[in-house]
Scaffold this active site. Structure first.
Site, PDB file in Angstrom:
ATOM      1  N   SER A   6       1.017  -1.014  -0.124  1.00 33.94           N
ATOM      2  CA  SER A   6       0.018   0.028   0.124  1.00 33.94           C
ATOM      3  C   SER A   6       1.034   1.064  -0.080  1.00 33.94           C
ATOM      4  O   SER A   6       1.693   1.187   0.898  1.00 33.94           O
ATOM      5  CB  SER A   6      -0.978  -0.028   1.313  1.00 33.94           C
ATOM      6  OG  SER A   6      -1.264   1.321   1.480  1.00 33.94           O
ATOM      7  N   HIS A  29      -1.178  -1.926  -4.066  1.00 29.64           N
ATOM      8  CA  HIS A  29      -2.474  -1.357  -3.336  1.00 29.64           C
ATOM      9  C   HIS A  29      -2.568   0.031  -3.239  1.00 29.64           C
ATOM     10  O   HIS A  29      -1.825   0.660  -2.735  1.00 29.64           O
ATOM     11  CB  HIS A  29      -2.466  -2.250  -2.126  1.00 29.64           C
ATOM     12  CG  HIS A  29      -3.802  -1.986  -1.410  1.00 29.64           C
ATOM     13  ND1 HIS A  29      -4.679  -2.954  -1.835  1.00 29.64           N
ATOM     14  CD2 HIS A  29      -4.220  -1.136  -0.447  1.00 29.64           C
ATOM     15  CE1 HIS A  29      -5.989  -2.706  -0.754  1.00 29.64           C
ATOM     16  NE2 HIS A  29      -5.670  -1.573  -0.011  1.00 29.64           N
ATOM     17  N   ASP A  31      -5.046   3.137  -2.205  1.00 27.26           N
ATOM     18  CA  ASP A  31      -5.994   3.449  -1.051  1.00 27.26           C
ATOM     19  C   ASP A  31      -6.710   4.673  -1.267  1.00 27.26           C
ATOM     20  O   ASP A  31      -5.986   5.878  -1.135  1.00 27.26           O
ATOM     21  CB  ASP A  31      -5.465   3.547   0.408  1.00 27.26           C
ATOM     22  CG  ASP A  31      -5.189   2.248   0.855  1.00 27.26           C
ATOM     23  OD1 ASP A  31      -5.940   1.275   0.877  1.00 27.26           O
ATOM     24  OD2 ASP A  31      -3.954   1.875   1.222  1.00 27.26           O
ATOM     25  N   MET A  33      -9.434   7.385  -0.456  1.00 23.38           N
ATOM     26  CA  MET A  33     -10.103   7.960   0.661  1.00 23.38           C
ATOM     27  C   MET A  33     -10.463   9.373   0.441  1.00 23.38           C
ATOM     28  O   MET A  33      -9.796  10.165   0.089  1.00 23.38           O
ATOM     29  CB  MET A  33      -9.259   8.104   2.137  1.00 23.38           C
ATOM     30  CG  MET A  33      -8.610   6.875   2.255  1.00 23.38           C
ATOM     31  SD  MET A  33      -7.593   7.100   3.842  1.00 23.38           S
ATOM     32  CE  MET A  33      -6.587   5.408   3.755  1.00 23.38           C
ATOM     33  N   HIS A  62      -8.479   0.049  -3.819  1.00 17.31           N
ATOM     34  CA  HIS A  62      -9.341  -0.094  -2.754  1.00 17.31           C
ATOM     35  C   HIS A  62     -10.292   1.254  -2.512  1.00 17.31           C
ATOM     36  O   HIS A  62      -9.602   2.372  -2.004  1.00 17.31           O
ATOM     37  CB  HIS A  62      -8.650  -0.301  -1.430  1.00 17.31           C
ATOM     38  CG  HIS A  62      -9.171  -0.329  -0.143  1.00 17.31           C
ATOM     39  ND1 HIS A  62      -8.590  -0.643   1.128  1.00 17.31           N
ATOM     40  CD2 HIS A  62     -10.497  -0.564   0.157  1.00 17.31           C
ATOM     41  CE1 HIS A  62      -9.610  -0.771   2.104  1.00 17.31           C
ATOM     42  NE2 HIS A  62     -10.680  -0.531   1.470  1.00 17.31           N
ATOM     43  N   MET A  64     -12.318   3.748  -0.603  1.00 19.42           N
ATOM     44  CA  MET A  64     -12.990   4.031   0.636  1.00 19.42           C
ATOM     45  C   MET A  64     -13.686   5.307   0.494  1.00 19.42           C
ATOM     46  O   MET A  64     -13.120   6.300   0.916  1.00 19.42           O
ATOM     47  CB  MET A  64     -11.697   4.081   1.803  1.00 19.42           C
ATOM     48  CG  MET A  64     -11.218   2.836   2.253  1.00 19.42           C
ATOM     49  SD  MET A  64      -9.697   2.677   3.361  1.00 19.42           S
ATOM     50  CE  MET A  64      -8.463   2.779   1.690  1.00 19.42           C
ATOM     51  N   MET A 132     -10.673  -6.447   6.209  1.00 20.44           N
ATOM     52  CA  MET A 132     -10.133  -5.333   6.777  1.00 20.44           C
ATOM     53  C   MET A 132      -9.458  -5.535   8.249  1.00 20.44           C
ATOM     54  O   MET A 132     -10.499  -6.080   8.883  1.00 20.44           O
ATOM     55  CB  MET A 132     -11.052  -3.968   7.056  1.00 20.44           C
ATOM     56  CG  MET A 132     -11.301  -3.163   5.634  1.00 20.44           C
ATOM     57  SD  MET A 132      -9.692  -2.912   4.634  1.00 20.44           S
ATOM     58  CE  MET A 132      -8.857  -1.839   5.789  1.00 20.44           C
ATOM     59  N   ASP A 170      -5.817  -6.525   4.905  1.00 22.37           N
ATOM     60  CA  ASP A 170      -5.264  -5.048   4.718  1.00 22.37           C
ATOM     61  C   ASP A 170      -5.474  -4.391   6.453  1.00 22.37           C
ATOM     62  O   ASP A 170      -6.390  -4.424   6.814  1.00 22.37           O
ATOM     63  CB  ASP A 170      -6.343  -4.431   3.574  1.00 22.37           C
ATOM     64  CG  ASP A 170      -5.721  -2.964   3.549  1.00 22.37           C
ATOM     65  OD1 ASP A 170      -4.718  -2.532   3.934  1.00 22.37           O
ATOM     66  OD2 ASP A 170      -6.642  -2.268   2.839  1.00 22.37           O
TER      67      ASP A 170
HETATM   68  C1  DX5 Z   1      -6.197   1.540   5.781  1.00 19.57           C
HETATM   69  C2  DX5 Z   1      -5.607   1.240   4.307  1.00 19.57           C
HETATM   70  C3  DX5 Z   1      -4.698   0.214   4.280  1.00 19.57           C
HETATM   71  C4  DX5 Z   1      -3.259   0.972   5.164  1.00 19.57           C
HETATM   72  C5  DX5 Z   1      -2.451  -0.246   5.402  1.00 19.57           C
HETATM   73  O1  DX5 Z   1      -7.170   2.343   5.657  1.00 19.57           O
HETATM   74  O2  DX5 Z   1      -6.716   0.480   3.542  1.00 19.57           O
HETATM   75  O3  DX5 Z   1      -4.151  -0.235   2.990  1.00 19.57           O
HETATM   76  O4  DX5 Z   1      -2.654   1.715   4.384  1.00 19.57           O
HETATM   77  O5  DX5 Z   1      -1.396   0.126   5.986  1.00 19.57           O
HETATM   78  P1  DX5 Z   1      -0.506  -0.539   7.232  1.00 19.57           P
HETATM   79  O6  DX5 Z   1      -0.086  -1.902   6.628  1.00 19.57           O
HETATM   80  O7  DX5 Z   1       0.624   0.415   7.579  1.00 19.57           O
HETATM   81  O8  DX5 Z   1      -1.602  -0.921   8.046  1.00 19.57           O
HETATM   82 ZN    ZN Z   2      -6.447  -0.527   1.651  1.00 21.20          ZN
END
Ligand code: DX5
Ligand code: ZN
Length: 209
Positions: A6, A29, A31, A33, A62, A64, A132, A170
């Site tokens: 990620s 990956h 993310d 948001m 992903h 969110m 998650m 994740d």
């Molecule tokens: C959290 C994300 C993850 C996160 C993982 O909302 O979806 O992908 O970045 O990071 P670590 O491995 O640091 O928990």
């Molecule tokens: Zn993620």
């Protein structure tokens, strides 16, 4: 074990080199948001396009966001393999349909408080189910070991029904928690801060694999 770094914890002022440093990853990956579905804002489709341009590794997006249906077309780039949507988001079923129409693989995910029983009806549509193991929103949080029960349940359901989704986890994955994930039946581990806080990323990825 497949590894999907990620890039949330990467140095965004040096993203090209950060991406080069994970050349042996199976997926990247991404993310996304929106500051509404989760209490944080990451980056949007423009940055994703730039990442897609400089990398030939498949992307694992992903979402969110409150309304993923608004964003799926913009994220359906050539080297995007999976687009994952939250059961808790708006237009969940329509989003799955749109991902399929765009010829991308469908990922379905649930927050820690959501049970696997909520998504039983849609498992047949999934190419990937993301568990998650932290509350979505931030990198660097502590792994929730009780989420491994969901992994075991998903593995059992896959066997019983002949489904063929990949099981991804994740949040909070490091060299110790990845062993528990493996034992429970995870196929793909997302790794953020544990990986990007070290310098020899290729070596860390090899060890995690
Ligand atoms: C959290 C994300 C993850 C996160 C993982 O909302 O979806 O992908 O970045 O990071 P670590 O491995 O640091 O928990
Ligand atoms: Zn993620």
């Amino acid at each position: 074990m497949k590894i999907a770094p990620s890039i949330l914890t990467a140095d965004f002022t040096d993203l090209k080199n950060e991406i080069k440093s994970i050349s042996n990853a199976d997926l990247i990956h991404i993310d996304i948001m929106d500051g509404n579905f989760v209490p944080n804002i990451s980056f949007g489709p423009a940055i994703n396009k730039q990442i897609a341009k400089i990398s030939n590794i498949d992307l694992d997006v992903h979402l969110m966001v409150t309304n993923p249906l608004m964003w799926i077309d913009e994220f359906s780039l050539e080297n995007v393999k999976y687009i994952t949507v939250h059961y808790e988001s708006q237009n969940f079923l329509e989003s799955i349909k749109r991902i399929k129409e765009n010829k991308k693989l469908v990922g379905i995910t649930i927050k820690p408080k959501t049970k696997v029983s909520s998504i039983l009806d849609v498992l047949k549509l999934a190419d990937l189910v993301l568990v998650m193991s932290v509350e979505p929103g931030f990198g660097g949080q502590k792994f929730m070991p009780e989420m491994l029960d969901k992994v075991r349940e998903l593995k059992r359901l896959r066997e019983e029904n002949n489904y063929n989704y990949q099981i991804e986890i994740d949040g909070g994955i490091n060299n110790e928690t990845i062993k528990l994930a493996k034992e429970a039946g995870v196929d793909i581990s997302v790794v953020g801060s544990y990986l990007f806080n070290q310098t020899d990323r290729n070596k860390v990825i090899d060890n995690l694999k």
